[in-house]
Design a protein around this motif. Structure first.
Motif, PDB file in Angstrom:
ATOM      1  N   UNK A  43       0.820  -1.207   0.000  1.00 38.14           N
ATOM      2  CA  UNK A  43       0.000   0.000   0.000  1.00 38.14           C
ATOM      3  C   UNK A  43       0.861   1.268   0.000  1.00 38.14           C
ATOM      4  N   UNK A  44       0.472   2.184  -0.870  1.00 36.66           N
ATOM      5  CA  UNK A  44       1.293   3.369  -1.137  1.00 36.66           C
ATOM      6  C   UNK A  44       1.240   4.387  -0.012  1.00 36.66           C
ATOM      7  N   UNK A  45       0.097   4.483   0.707  1.00 36.72           N
ATOM      8  CA  UNK A  45       0.027   5.469   1.800  1.00 36.72           C
ATOM      9  C   UNK A  45       0.988   5.092   2.920  1.00 36.72           C
ATOM     10  N   UNK A  46       1.063   3.796   3.226  1.00 41.26           N
ATOM     11  CA  UNK A  46       1.960   3.322   4.283  1.00 41.26           C
ATOM     12  C   UNK A  46       3.421   3.518   3.857  1.00 41.26           C
ATOM     13  N   UNK A  47       3.709   3.222   2.607  1.00 40.34           N
ATOM     14  CA  UNK A  47       5.078   3.415   2.095  1.00 40.34           C
ATOM     15  C   UNK A  47       5.483   4.892   2.219  1.00 40.34           C
ATOM     16  N   UNK A  48       4.599   5.794   1.816  1.00 38.23           N
ATOM     17  CA  UNK A  48       4.930   7.230   1.872  1.00 38.23           C
ATOM     18  C   UNK A  48       5.192   7.662   3.316  1.00 38.23           C
ATOM     19  N   UNK A  49       4.363   7.188   4.244  1.00 42.31           N
ATOM     20  CA  UNK A  49       4.542   7.579   5.652  1.00 42.31           C
ATOM     21  C   UNK A  49       5.866   7.047   6.192  1.00 42.31           C
ATOM     22  N   UNK A  50       6.226   5.828   5.828  1.00 43.99           N
ATOM     23  CA  UNK A  50       7.466   5.239   6.358  1.00 43.99           C
ATOM     24  C   UNK A  50       8.703   5.873   5.733  1.00 43.99           C
ATOM     25  N   UNK A  51       8.591   6.215   4.449  1.00 42.73           N
ATOM     26  CA  UNK A  51       9.731   6.896   3.801  1.00 42.73           C
ATOM     27  C   UNK A  51      10.046   8.203   4.514  1.00 42.73           C
ATOM     28  N   UNK A  52       8.998   8.884   4.958  1.00 51.39           N
ATOM     29  CA  UNK A  52       9.162  10.206   5.563  1.00 51.39           C
ATOM     30  C   UNK A  52       9.917  10.154   6.886  1.00 51.39           C
ATOM     31  N   UNK A  53       9.958   8.990   7.522  1.00 51.75           N
ATOM     32  CA  UNK A  53      10.684   8.924   8.807  1.00 51.75           C
ATOM     33  C   UNK A  53      11.981   8.141   8.660  1.00 51.75           C
ATOM     34  N   UNK A  54      12.387   7.879   7.437  1.00 52.29           N
ATOM     35  CA  UNK A  54      13.688   7.239   7.152  1.00 52.29           C
ATOM     36  C   UNK A  54      13.894   5.968   7.976  1.00 52.29           C
ATOM     37  N   UNK A  55      12.982   5.021   7.797  1.00 56.02           N
ATOM     38  CA  UNK A  55      13.086   3.747   8.515  1.00 56.02           C
ATOM     39  C   UNK A  55      14.403   3.062   8.136  1.00 56.02           C
ATOM     40  N   UNK A  56      15.253   2.748   9.109  1.00 62.95           N
ATOM     41  CA  UNK A  56      16.551   2.158   8.742  1.00 62.95           C
ATOM     42  C   UNK A  56      16.482   0.675   8.408  1.00 62.95           C
ATOM     43  N   UNK A  57      15.607  -0.078   9.090  1.00 65.47           N
ATOM     44  CA  UNK A  57      15.498  -1.516   8.840  1.00 65.47           C
ATOM     45  C   UNK A  57      14.153  -2.001   9.338  1.00 65.47           C
ATOM     46  N   UNK A  58      13.725  -3.139   8.808  1.00 64.13           N
ATOM     47  CA  UNK A  58      12.468  -3.754   9.265  1.00 64.13           C
ATOM     48  C   UNK A  58      12.745  -5.213   9.600  1.00 64.13           C
ATOM     49  N   UNK A  59      12.530  -5.560  10.866  1.00 66.37           N
ATOM     50  CA  UNK A  59      12.708  -6.952  11.306  1.00 66.37           C
ATOM     51  C   UNK A  59      11.481  -7.754  10.867  1.00 66.37           C
ATOM     52  N   UNK A  60      11.701  -8.936  10.294  1.00 65.27           N
ATOM     53  CA  UNK A  60      10.637  -9.723   9.681  1.00 65.27           C
ATOM     54  C   UNK A  60      11.099 -11.174   9.579  1.00 65.27           C
ATOM     55  N   UNK A  61      10.263 -12.197   9.609  1.00 63.50           N
ATOM     56  CA  UNK A  61       8.788 -12.197   9.646  1.00 63.50           C
ATOM     57  C   UNK A  61       8.233 -12.307  11.072  1.00 63.50           C
ATOM     58  N   UNK A  62       9.052 -12.390  12.075  1.00 64.29           N
ATOM     59  CA  UNK A  62       8.621 -12.417  13.465  1.00 64.29           C
ATOM     60  C   UNK A  62       9.839 -12.175  14.310  1.00 64.29           C
ATOM     61  N   UNK A  63       9.660 -12.200  15.634  1.00 58.57           N
ATOM     62  CA  UNK A  63       8.594 -12.695  16.445  1.00 58.57           C
ATOM     63  C   UNK A  63       8.451 -14.221  16.471  1.00 58.57           C
ATOM     64  N   UNK A  64       7.511 -14.589  17.350  1.00 58.17           N
ATOM     65  CA  UNK A  64       7.200 -16.015  17.497  1.00 58.17           C
ATOM     66  C   UNK A  64       6.871 -16.648  16.155  1.00 58.17           C
ATOM     67  N   UNK A  65       6.277 -15.877  15.245  1.00 62.61           N
ATOM     68  CA  UNK A  65       5.914 -16.411  13.928  1.00 62.61           C
ATOM     69  C   UNK A  65       7.149 -16.947  13.195  1.00 62.61           C
ATOM     70  N   UNK A  66       8.297 -16.275  13.404  1.00 61.09           N
ATOM     71  CA  UNK A  66       9.501 -16.641  12.639  1.00 61.09           C
ATOM     72  C   UNK A  66       9.923 -18.079  12.903  1.00 61.09           C
ATOM     73  N   UNK A  67       9.696 -18.542  14.131  1.00 57.08           N
ATOM     74  CA  UNK A  67      10.138 -19.890  14.468  1.00 57.08           C
ATOM     75  C   UNK A  67       9.154 -20.968  13.999  1.00 57.08           C
ATOM     76  N   UNK A  68       8.102 -20.542  13.291  1.00 53.65           N
ATOM     77  CA  UNK A  68       7.216 -21.525  12.648  1.00 53.65           C
ATOM     78  C   UNK A  68       7.071 -21.209  11.169  1.00 53.65           C
ATOM     79  N   UNK A  69       7.953 -20.323  10.682  1.00 54.31           N
ATOM     80  CA  UNK A  69       7.840 -19.879   9.289  1.00 54.31           C
ATOM     81  C   UNK A  69       8.712 -20.761   8.397  1.00 54.31           C
ATOM     82  N   UNK A  70       8.096 -21.230   7.328  1.00 59.62           N
ATOM     83  CA  UNK A  70       8.836 -22.036   6.352  1.00 59.62           C
ATOM     84  C   UNK A  70       8.823 -21.261   5.038  1.00 59.62           C
TER      85      UNK A  70
END
Ligand code: AHR
Length: 529
Positions: free
Chosen positions: A78-105
């Motif tokens: 979604x473009x609105x979320x991208x524009x908002x995040x660009x404006x605060x210069x997000x340095x990195x995004x941790x993904x996909x978890x969290x607890x989810x990561x240890x069940x992610x294939x």
């Protein structure tokens, strides 16, 4: 050094916690001295990192709407979320978890045939796996952030993790690189950070520190990064491996992992140790995110200020094994964890975000800045629609929370140099709870300006601050202040601008800058010639 003494105590707490109440007392001005001649550590921009887990609507709805959505998007994001995040210069995004990561294939989430699974950690929702590795990398590309991928140590295999790294970073001569190219991405991706498990002491497999460190050595060695642009030990782009570390005040993983690291040989290492520490006075989280009173306000601030001692405790253990501070303490899950919004799906961790939470964010940034020599990365939980979010969405609607605006105001802190300040914090008292009234941190930013963050924790009384300016070099003081009618004020889809920053200016005369802070406020002031 910050003076937290109580030499200047409030005269009396006469004002009740009345929405929008006017100050009922006069406190003496707080005097702040800036020690420009003694610059401290660099404040790594990665302390402003984000965390986006496959949890509730954190990804689906919050970031990913799919290419066929009527919500404006680029390749499904979604473009609105991208524009908002660009404006605060997000340095990195941790993904996909969290607890989810240890069940992610990860194979479920690449290529034309996605396999859906059950998100057992978070409400048993169906995980469609339509947002996978290539979509995550596209999202990072759109917002200009670096990758922080958590591999599955809990329920996956080492082979699966190593294969994922190869898919992301190897060239097309390898089958994994060829698979990526077949999925439309010929060039290897850069993976700047890899998390080797998540909460392995809890949802990641409930492992003893010794068991985890044995696994860690293998994952640290074999989750290789093949990207040619990331090779070489002294390469600033080299991948950083982040081990699971402590939770709150439990030091067993700090000791276990750091002791193992101190005895490492050439075959493995880590560059970071994770700390997870949420602001939650009592588990399970039960305090409401809206309509709360001063009891909750004061107890949440008291709880969040424990971050300082917590970091100091773990940093002292790290110093014992790593006096040169090679291993970063990475606070990759922090934030206020409150009761879920009434009526929201259970397990989606949806909560509102108030002026109080903005103050929590600012206090934590100030704590991270004071520990910048050891804390070189932090990731608020979480970016969109989950816990202390920066952004809330509802179908096509989006709003920016008070916590978002604090991130925006702190952009000058990214890669700035810490400058010590001396001040008397004074006291804000509620019942048995005694807290500093004022918090202050100064930095020399990469644009050459001096920035001063000032937080007034008092929910009722404004505060006058006098800043002694170093050798009369500054003539202008202006910036932004975030405050609100009440500490429990929030932005809603109907009223999205209740809590937004507005301009603030200080008066500079005779080498002193005087500024009046509203009650319950966060200010960021630039000092210029
Ligand atoms: O952020 C929500 C959850 O909190 C994460 O999945 C987990 O790592 C932590 O316990």
């Amino acid at each position: 050094m910050r003076k937290m003494g109580l030499a200047i105590a409030p005269l009396a707490l006469l004002a009740a916690f009345v929405p929008g109440a006017v100050a009922a007392r006069e406190d003496p001005a707080t005097t702040v001295e800036i020690e420009v001649g003694q610059p401290g550590a660099k404040i790594d921009r990665h302390i402003f990192g984000q965390f986006a887990e496959h949890l509730g609507t954190g990804i689906y709805g919050g970031v990913w709407v799919g290419p066929d959505s009527p919500i404006p998007n680029v390749r499904g994001i979604r473009s609105d979320v991208v524009a908002a995040l660009k404006a605060i210069r997000v340095p990195d995004v941790r993904w996909p978890g969290g607890c989810f990561a240890d069940e992610y294939h990860w194979r479920n989430g690449v290529g034309p045939h996605r396999r859906s699974t059950v998100n057992a950690n978070w409400g048993g929702a169906i995980e469609p796996d339509t947002f996978g590795t290539d979509e995550y990398m596209d999202f990072l590309h759109q917002i200009g952030a670096e990758a922080y991928v958590s591999v599955n140590v809990g329920s996956g295999t080492l082979e699966e993790a190593a294969d994922w790294m190869a898919y992301m970073t190897a060239d097309q001569r390898s089958s994994a690189g060829a698979d990526r190219a077949a999925n439309g991405h010929g060039e290897p991706y850069a993976v700047k950070y890899v998390g080797l498990g998540n909460e392995s002491w809890g949802c990641g497999g409930n492992m003893r520190p010794q068991y985890y460190t044995d696994l860690l050595k293998r994952y640290a060695r074999f989750t290789r990064n093949y990207n040619p642009a990331q090779q070489g030990d002294n390469n600033p782009n080299a991948m950083q491996r982040i081990a699971v570390g402590p939770t709150d005040d439990d030091t067993s993983y700090t000791e276990g992992v750091m002791e193992a690291w101190s005895k490492r040989d050439w075959s493995w290492s880590i560059e970071g140790l994770s700390l997870h520490s949420y602001t939650v006075p009592h588990w399970p989280p039960s305090l409401p995110s809206v309509g709360f009173g001063e009891d909750d306000y004061a107890s949440i601030l008291e709880a969040t200020l424990k971050m300082d001692q917590r970091i100091a405790r773990h940093a002292a253990i790290m110093d014992k094994y790593d006096p040169d501070r090679k291993v970063a303490l990475v606070v990759d899950e922090w934030g206020v964890w409150l009761a879920e919004n009434p009526g929201s799906p259970k397990g989606f961790l949806q909560q509102q975000n108030s002026m109080r939470d903005a103050i929590v964010a600012a206090l934590n940034f100030n704590i991270f800045a004071r520990h910048a020599d050891r804390v070189r990365m932090a990731n608020i939980a979480q970016m969109v629609n989950v816990l202390q979010s920066l952004i809330l969405t509802d179908g096509p609607k989006m709003l920016l929370t008070p916590t978002y605006y604090v991130h925006q105001m702190y952009v000058p802190f990214q890669d700035a140099t810490f400058v010590p300040v001396t001040f008397d914090a004074g006291e804000y008292r509620h019942g048995q709870i005694k807290l500093p009234r004022i918090d202050a941190v100064a930095v020399k930013a990469t644009d050459g300006k001096l920035y001063l963050s000032l937080v007034n924790l008092d929910p009722v009384a404004g505060a006058s601050v006098k800043v002694t300016l170093p050798d009369g070099r500054f003539g202008k003081a202006a910036g932004q202040v975030l405050t609100a009618p009440n500490v429990n004020s929030v932005n809603t889809f109907e009223r999205p601008n209740t809590v937004t920053p507005r301009p603030i200016a200080g008066k500079v005369a005779g080498g002193v800058m005087t500024i009046d802070l509203p009650a319950k406020s966060v200010a960021m002031v630039a000092l210029e010639r």
